[in-house]
Write a protein that holds these residues in place. Structure first.
Motif, PDB file in Angstrom:
ATOM      1  N   ASN A 201       0.814  -1.208   0.000  1.00 31.78           N
ATOM      2  CA  ASN A 201       0.000   0.000   0.000  1.00 31.78           C
ATOM      3  C   ASN A 201       0.854   1.267   0.000  1.00 31.78           C
ATOM      4  N   SER A 202       0.385   2.296  -0.748  1.00 32.49           N
ATOM      5  CA  SER A 202       0.976   3.638  -0.753  1.00 32.49           C
ATOM      6  C   SER A 202       2.416   3.645  -1.236  1.00 32.49           C
ATOM      7  N   ASN A 203       2.610   3.184  -2.460  1.00 34.45           N
ATOM      8  CA  ASN A 203       3.902   3.270  -3.138  1.00 34.45           C
ATOM      9  C   ASN A 203       3.665   3.828  -4.539  1.00 34.45           C
ATOM     10  N   GLN A 204       4.628   3.618  -5.436  1.00 35.34           N
ATOM     11  CA  GLN A 204       4.479   4.090  -6.819  1.00 35.34           C
ATOM     12  C   GLN A 204       4.615   2.928  -7.797  1.00 35.34           C
ATOM     13  N   LEU A 205       4.093   1.793  -7.429  1.00 38.04           N
ATOM     14  CA  LEU A 205       4.175   0.627  -8.291  1.00 38.04           C
ATOM     15  C   LEU A 205       3.308   0.820  -9.531  1.00 38.04           C
ATOM     16  N   SER A 206       3.816   0.362 -10.664  1.00 37.11           N
ATOM     17  CA  SER A 206       3.091   0.492 -11.927  1.00 37.11           C
ATOM     18  C   SER A 206       3.047  -0.861 -12.625  1.00 37.11           C
ATOM     19  N   GLY A 207       2.486  -0.875 -13.833  1.00 36.50           N
ATOM     20  CA  GLY A 207       2.376  -2.140 -14.552  1.00 36.50           C
ATOM     21  C   GLY A 207       1.198  -2.953 -14.051  1.00 36.50           C
ATOM     22  N   GLU A 208       1.133  -4.187 -14.493  1.00 36.92           N
ATOM     23  CA  GLU A 208       0.003  -5.051 -14.166  1.00 36.92           C
ATOM     24  C   GLU A 208       0.276  -5.887 -12.916  1.00 36.92           C
ATOM     25  N   ILE A 209      -0.792  -6.324 -12.297  1.00 35.66           N
ATOM     26  CA  ILE A 209      -0.693  -7.282 -11.193  1.00 35.66           C
ATOM     27  C   ILE A 209      -0.362  -8.638 -11.808  1.00 35.66           C
ATOM     28  N   PRO A 210       0.767  -9.268 -11.427  1.00 36.48           N
ATOM     29  CA  PRO A 210       1.130 -10.537 -12.083  1.00 36.48           C
ATOM     30  C   PRO A 210       0.137 -11.648 -11.771  1.00 36.48           C
ATOM     31  N   ALA A 211      -0.179 -12.433 -12.792  1.00 35.33           N
ATOM     32  CA  ALA A 211      -1.113 -13.550 -12.605  1.00 35.33           C
ATOM     33  C   ALA A 211      -0.575 -14.569 -11.616  1.00 35.33           C
ATOM     34  N   SER A 212       0.759 -14.605 -11.448  1.00 34.08           N
ATOM     35  CA  SER A 212       1.370 -15.574 -10.529  1.00 34.08           C
ATOM     36  C   SER A 212       0.947 -15.360  -9.090  1.00 34.08           C
ATOM     37  N   ILE A 213       0.329 -14.217  -8.795  1.00 34.75           N
ATOM     38  CA  ILE A 213      -0.116 -13.956  -7.431  1.00 34.75           C
ATOM     39  C   ILE A 213      -1.164 -14.981  -7.004  1.00 34.75           C
ATOM     40  N   GLY A 214      -1.808 -15.604  -7.977  1.00 38.71           N
ATOM     41  CA  GLY A 214      -2.792 -16.638  -7.670  1.00 38.71           C
ATOM     42  C   GLY A 214      -2.194 -17.912  -7.123  1.00 38.71           C
ATOM     43  N   GLN A 215      -0.843 -18.018  -7.118  1.00 37.98           N
ATOM     44  CA  GLN A 215      -0.165 -19.201  -6.568  1.00 37.98           C
ATOM     45  C   GLN A 215       0.022 -19.104  -5.062  1.00 37.98           C
ATOM     46  N   LEU A 216      -0.290 -17.962  -4.467  1.00 28.36           N
ATOM     47  CA  LEU A 216      -0.033 -17.750  -3.041  1.00 28.36           C
ATOM     48  C   LEU A 216      -1.185 -18.327  -2.222  1.00 28.36           C
ATOM     49  N   SER A 217      -1.216 -19.632  -2.130  1.00 34.28           N
ATOM     50  CA  SER A 217      -2.371 -20.339  -1.570  1.00 34.28           C
ATOM     51  C   SER A 217      -2.612 -20.057  -0.095  1.00 34.28           C
ATOM     52  N   ASN A 218      -1.602 -19.553   0.626  1.00 29.74           N
ATOM     53  CA  ASN A 218      -1.771 -19.246   2.045  1.00 29.74           C
ATOM     54  C   ASN A 218      -2.114 -17.787   2.296  1.00 29.74           C
ATOM     55  N   LEU A 219      -2.234 -16.996   1.247  1.00 31.84           N
ATOM     56  CA  LEU A 219      -2.432 -15.562   1.400  1.00 31.84           C
ATOM     57  C   LEU A 219      -3.796 -15.260   2.012  1.00 31.84           C
ATOM     58  N   GLY A 220      -3.763 -14.473   3.098  1.00 36.94           N
ATOM     59  CA  GLY A 220      -5.007 -14.060   3.753  1.00 36.94           C
ATOM     60  C   GLY A 220      -5.339 -12.600   3.507  1.00 36.94           C
ATOM     61  N   LYS A 221      -4.303 -11.755   3.334  1.00 37.11           N
ATOM     62  CA  LYS A 221      -4.529 -10.326   3.133  1.00 37.11           C
ATOM     63  C   LYS A 221      -3.652  -9.834   1.977  1.00 37.11           C
ATOM     64  N   LEU A 222      -4.282  -9.136   1.039  1.00 34.37           N
ATOM     65  CA  LEU A 222      -3.564  -8.561  -0.098  1.00 34.37           C
ATOM     66  C   LEU A 222      -3.955  -7.092  -0.214  1.00 34.37           C
ATOM     67  N   ASN A 223      -2.967  -6.206  -0.024  1.00 34.86           N
ATOM     68  CA  ASN A 223      -3.225  -4.772  -0.080  1.00 34.86           C
ATOM     69  C   ASN A 223      -2.276  -4.126  -1.097  1.00 34.86           C
ATOM     70  N   LEU A 224      -2.836  -3.723  -2.224  1.00 33.52           N
ATOM     71  CA  LEU A 224      -2.073  -3.069  -3.292  1.00 33.52           C
ATOM     72  C   LEU A 224      -2.580  -1.652  -3.537  1.00 33.52           C
ATOM     73  N   SER A 225      -3.263  -1.078  -2.573  1.00 29.64           N
ATOM     74  CA  SER A 225      -3.900   0.216  -2.740  1.00 29.64           C
ATOM     75  C   SER A 225      -2.887   1.346  -2.898  1.00 29.64           C
ATOM     76  N   ASN A 226      -3.389   2.462  -3.475  1.00 28.48           N
ATOM     77  CA  ASN A 226      -2.609   3.697  -3.585  1.00 28.48           C
ATOM     78  C   ASN A 226      -1.294   3.495  -4.329  1.00 28.48           C
ATOM     79  N   ASN A 227      -1.394   2.958  -5.539  1.00 24.53           N
ATOM     80  CA  ASN A 227      -0.261   2.811  -6.431  1.00 24.53           C
ATOM     81  C   ASN A 227      -0.667   3.309  -7.814  1.00 24.53           C
ATOM     82  N   ARG A 228       0.033   2.845  -8.837  1.00 29.63           N
ATOM     83  CA  ARG A 228      -0.272   3.229 -10.217  1.00 29.63           C
ATOM     84  C   ARG A 228      -0.481   1.988 -11.079  1.00 29.63           C
ATOM     85  N   LEU A 229      -1.015   0.967 -10.487  1.00 31.68           N
ATOM     86  CA  LEU A 229      -1.198  -0.295 -11.197  1.00 31.68           C
ATOM     87  C   LEU A 229      -2.260  -0.154 -12.284  1.00 31.68           C
ATOM     88  N   SER A 230      -2.037  -0.852 -13.380  1.00 29.74           N
ATOM     89  CA  SER A 230      -2.953  -0.789 -14.519  1.00 29.74           C
ATOM     90  C   SER A 230      -3.302  -2.205 -14.961  1.00 29.74           C
TER      91      SER A 230
END
Length: 427
Positions: free
Chosen positions: A200-229
């Motif tokens: 959260n709250s960085n300057q990340l750009s580009g797309e969210i990688p599809a590989s994020i779906g491999q994180l089977s134990n992930l409970g919280k994902l926060n990518l807010s306040n960036n420049r993702l497209s």
């Protein structure tokens, strides 16, 4: 060699395992006694006394000496070996210990009723270290606000923002407001132990990688306040343990994947302030544990799905500033836990359904700037104990009846007009 010796005073001393006959004589008289020597394990000595392994797969050979209670070796005694945690280190029947994962484990040896153990510590470099290094390089690590210990020989648990388990695997990566630039590398999908990922709250750009779906134990994902497209990856629907999905204030486009409806543990879905479009998926109604649905300030079209009325635990529904059309579904009156209903800045039509008068926990009702909503509020709305009511920019009005006027006076923040014709009654 004799099995046992005997002193002049009749003290018999065992020499080795076996049987012997002890004879006592006095003059012409004699007698005998049968003696059996059979050692039993009294203690075990393990060498070395401790061990430390520095890499996964590294081994150390343990040896054991079984002794009787007088500390004499027991020849031919059988020893069994056991590991207290096979995920840290395993041990063979011959005492060969192999490192499996970081941590400390007891390796024990047993013979009969005797047992002993030593502690083996595995301190291998984290298997996640290369992935973290790729993230560092891809997001301008040298310019981060805080990059303490990153890319050093320190355990990854000591790198800023990283929490690891006893095996050195990353379980939390919290780089909130840390001046990350660039794009999220696809290798992030290899952090398979991670439970909480916060960029959260960085300057990340580009797309969210599809590989994020491999994180089977992930409970919280926060990518807010960036420049993702780009779009929301369909693969996010594979994150069966996800409870919070927060991707606000970015430039995401496309529709909400229907696969998000598979995330039955989700309790927060916030996607506001993006460029998302298309219709709101009916499949979101399957999210029975959802508490917050915040998808305002996008470009959604179509109607509000009636299936959203199935989200029995929902407390906040915020769909403001979209292009939603049609009437408010009566099914929303089933949301008994709802406290906030924010539908302003859309293209909704008609009179809000009388069923909303059943939402006894509702404190905020925002319907502003829906110009085609018209008519007096239903009489059931006087059952609501509201704090905020906004009908500005609509053609809705408050009936002039004493009951309605008393109700309005009890609301702290009201923007609404009284119906012009005093004979107009609430439906």
């Amino acid at each position: 060699m004799d099995v046992a010796t005997v002193s002049d005073q009749g003290l018999v001393t065992a020499i080795k395992n076996g049987s012997a006959v002890i004879t006592a004589r006095s003059g012409s008289l004699s007698t005998t006694a049968s003696i059996t020597v059979s050692q039993t394990p009294g203690r075990i000595v393990i060498e070395p006394r401790m061990a430390e392994l520095k890499s996964i797969g590294e081994t150390v050979q343990l040896t054991s000496t079984v002794q009787d209670r007088n500390q004499h070796p027991v020849s031919g005694a059988e020893v069994t070996w056991q590991s207290g945690d096979a995920e840290v280190a395993s041990v063979s029947d011959q005492g060969l210990v192999t490192a499996v994962g970081n941590g400390t484990v007891r390796i024990s040896a047993r013979s009969g009723s005797a047992s002993a153990f030593i502690e083996v510590t595995v301190m291998a470099p984290s298997a996640d270290r290369p992935v973290l290094a790729m993230l560092y390089e891809a997001t301008g690590g040298p310019e981060w606000t805080d990059n303490t210990n990153w890319l050093t020989d320190a355990p990854v648990d000591e790198w800023y923002g990283v929490t690891a388990n006893s095996k050195g695997r990353v379980v939390t990566l919290n780089l909130f407001n840390n001046n990350l630039n660039g794009s999220i590398p696809m290798e992030v999908g290899q952090l398979t132990y991670i439970e909480d990922l916060n960029f959260n709250s960085n300057q990340l750009s580009g797309e969210i990688p599809a590989s994020i779906g491999q994180l089977s134990n992930l409970g919280k994902l926060n990518l807010s306040n960036n420049r993702l497209s780009g779009g929301i990856p369909v693969s996010i629907g594979q994150l069966s343990n996800l409870s919070e999905l927060l991707i606000t204030w970015n430039d995401l486009s496309g529709s909400i994947p229907v696969e998000i409806g598979q995330l039955i543990r989700l309790d927060k879905l916030t996607l506001y302030r993006n460029q998302l479009s298309g219709e709101i998926p009916q499949e979101l109604g399957k999210l029975s544990n959802l508490v917050q649905l915040r998808i305002g300030n996008n470009q959604f079209t179509g109607g509000i799905p009636a299936t959203l009325g199935q989200m029995e635990n929902l407390e906040v529904m915020a769909l403001e500033n979209n292009n939603l059309a049609g009437e408010i579904p009566a099914e929303l009156g089933r949301l008994s836990q709802l406290t906030i209903l924010e539908l302003s800045q859309n293209k909704l039509t008609g009179v809000p359904p009388s069923e909303l008068g059943s939402l006894l926990n509702l404190v905020t009702l925002q319907l502003a700037n829906n110009a085609q909503m018209i008519g007096p509020l239903p009489g059931s709305y006087t059952n609501l104990d509201l704090l905020n009511l906004n009908l500005d920019g609509t053609n809705l009005c408050i009936p002039a009846s004493p009951e309605f006027q008393t109700w309005i006076e009890g609301i702290d923040n009201v923007t609404a007009d009284t119906c012009a014709d005093p004979e107009i009654e609430a439906p």
